[in-house]
Design a protein around this motif. Structure first.
Motif, PDB file in Angstrom:
ATOM      1  N   LYS A 195       0.859  -1.182   0.000  1.00 17.61           N
ATOM      2  CA  LYS A 195       0.000   0.000   0.000  1.00 17.61           C
ATOM      3  C   LYS A 195       0.898   1.236   0.000  1.00 17.61           C
ATOM      4  N   GLN A 196       0.434   2.270  -0.693  1.00 17.28           N
ATOM      5  CA  GLN A 196       1.213   3.510  -0.772  1.00 17.28           C
ATOM      6  C   GLN A 196       0.480   4.610  -0.017  1.00 17.28           C
ATOM      7  N   PHE A 197       1.265   5.454   0.653  1.00 18.69           N
ATOM      8  CA  PHE A 197       0.663   6.532   1.447  1.00 18.69           C
ATOM      9  C   PHE A 197       1.292   7.865   1.063  1.00 18.69           C
ATOM     10  N   TYR A 198       0.438   8.875   0.922  1.00 23.39           N
ATOM     11  CA  TYR A 198       0.924  10.220   0.569  1.00 23.39           C
ATOM     12  C   TYR A 198       0.359  11.187   1.599  1.00 23.39           C
ATOM     13  N   ILE A 199       1.270  11.915   2.247  1.00 22.21           N
ATOM     14  CA  ILE A 199       0.832  12.844   3.298  1.00 22.21           C
ATOM     15  C   ILE A 199       0.529  14.206   2.664  1.00 22.21           C
ATOM     16  N   ILE A 200      -0.605  14.791   3.050  1.00 21.11           N
ATOM     17  CA  ILE A 200      -0.926  16.135   2.548  1.00 21.11           C
ATOM     18  C   ILE A 200       0.137  17.101   3.093  1.00 21.11           C
ATOM     19  N   GLY A 201       0.621  17.973   2.238  1.00 25.12           N
ATOM     20  CA  GLY A 201       1.615  18.936   2.702  1.00 25.12           C
ATOM     21  C   GLY A 201       3.034  18.367   2.705  1.00 25.12           C
ATOM     22  N   LYS A 202       3.184  17.200   2.138  1.00 26.20           N
ATOM     23  CA  LYS A 202       4.479  16.512   1.965  1.00 26.20           C
ATOM     24  C   LYS A 202       5.190  16.186   3.278  1.00 26.20           C
ATOM     25  N   SER A 203       5.526  17.214   4.093  1.00 25.96           N
ATOM     26  CA  SER A 203       6.109  16.853   5.385  1.00 25.96           C
ATOM     27  C   SER A 203       5.317  17.556   6.479  1.00 25.96           C
ATOM     28  N   SER A 204       4.345  16.856   6.994  1.00 25.25           N
ATOM     29  CA  SER A 204       3.497  17.418   8.033  1.00 25.25           C
ATOM     30  C   SER A 204       4.042  16.961   9.376  1.00 25.25           C
TER      31      SER A 204
END
Ligand code: 13P
Ligand code: SF4
Length: 300
Positions: free
Chosen positions: A244-253
């Motif tokens: 599974k792939q995960f992408y955080i909003i704001g790149k580095s939160s």
């Protein structure tokens, strides 16, 4: 250092609790990792003599209030929560008077003196259930305006007055960033924390606490997820899922305060028994009931 931590832990009959936003090295060595509700429940029930709380101050204070006879340590003395500092006891009492004596529901992300003048506390995992459980209709929700607004949207038959507080980490999430990520990953599901702004919550498939987000991503039949919370949750998400792939909003939160605790701080905390949480007795007694009510109410 890790093996010495294990030795000290046994010697002192200590338990190490860590929030999902802590550094990976801390989550790896903790006895329990969890969201703020789960960790409060563990702190209440543990038979350890010492609780080392790798998190921020309000979490360690909550543990101390629930387990007053235990030694509760916060490894970094100034690991605080800026949102908790956005409400003071005096300002809450003033607002309560101005509004004609509403019930005060305080998010667990508050300082102990604010809890001591609250009727009931909640976490992001059970805020809606807490407010729904009240017989009174007029509520002052302190301090997170975003979580408060989310509660208001879900409990339509109550008048919920909002405080003007927010989490500096979650408040930065924007719909624009979310839409850009959605363009890059059109099949991704979106899971966000209720501390996120309304525009971001409204575009999400799932809204929940850190544990809620993790459970959703673990169990949902999808390969990609856009995550709207602090990036520390990636440790548990990657540890417990494959492919599974995960992408955080704001790149580095990042929550700077959660990241203050390093392995040497944990080691020193256990070795030197620092920094011990001590609270005014009257505040502890008054804050106990609202926190106890909180841990008795189920998560959504
Ligand atoms: P949880 O209640 O989801 O653990 O979140 C705590 C917190 O501080 C979120 O910013
Ligand atoms: Fe406080 Fe936000 Fe950090 Fe949570 S993420 S501890 S609300 S500053």
């Amino acid at each position: 250092m890790k093996s010495e931590i294990e030795v000290l832990k046994k010697q002192k009959n200590a338990v190490i609790l860590a929030h999902y936003y802590e550094r990976s090295e801390i989550q790896e060595i903790a006895d329990f990792i969890g969201d703020s509700l789960a960790l409060a429940q563990i702190a209440k029930d543990t038979d350890a003599d010492m609780i080392v709380f790798c998190g921020v101050k309000f979490m360690a204070e909550t543990a101390k209030i629930l387990s007053p006879k235990k030694k509760v340590l916060l490894p970094v003395f100034d690991a605080g929560c800026p949102m908790a500092d956005m409400a003071t006891k005096e300002a809450v009492l003033k607002k309560k008077e101005e509004l004609g004596n509403p019930v005060v529901v305080s998010y667990v992300n508050t300082n102990a003196d604010v809890k001591s003048v609250s009727d009931i506390c909640c976490t992001s995992a059970n805020a809606v259930n807490v407010v729904q459980s009240l017989k009174e209709d007029k509520i002052l929700f302190v301090p997170d305006k975003n979580l408060g607004e989310y509660v208001k949207e879900n409990v339509k038959d109550k008048d919920v007055y909002l405080w003007d507080g927010y989490c500096p980490t979650h408040e930065l999430f924007s719909l624009k960033e979310l839409e850009n990520l959605k363009k890059e990953h059109p099949n991704a599901r979106v899971a966000v924390h209720p501390e996120s702004p309304k525009a971001v919550r409204d575009a999400a498939d799932f809204i929940g606490s850190t544990s809620g987000i993790i459970n959703y991503a673990q169990n949902e039949d999808a390969d990609e997820f856009i995550i709207g919370t602090e990036e520390g949750v990636l440790f548990e998400l990657k540890r417990t899922t494959t492919d599974k792939q995960f992408y955080i909003i704001g790149k580095s939160s990042i929550c700077e305060n959660m990241k203050k605790t390093k392995i040497e701080d944990l080691y020193n905390a256990l070795k030197l028994e620092r920094y011990e949480i001590t609270l005014d007795r009257e505040i502890m007694e008054k804050a106990y009931e609202p926190i106890k009510r909180m841990v008795e109410i189920k998560r959504v």
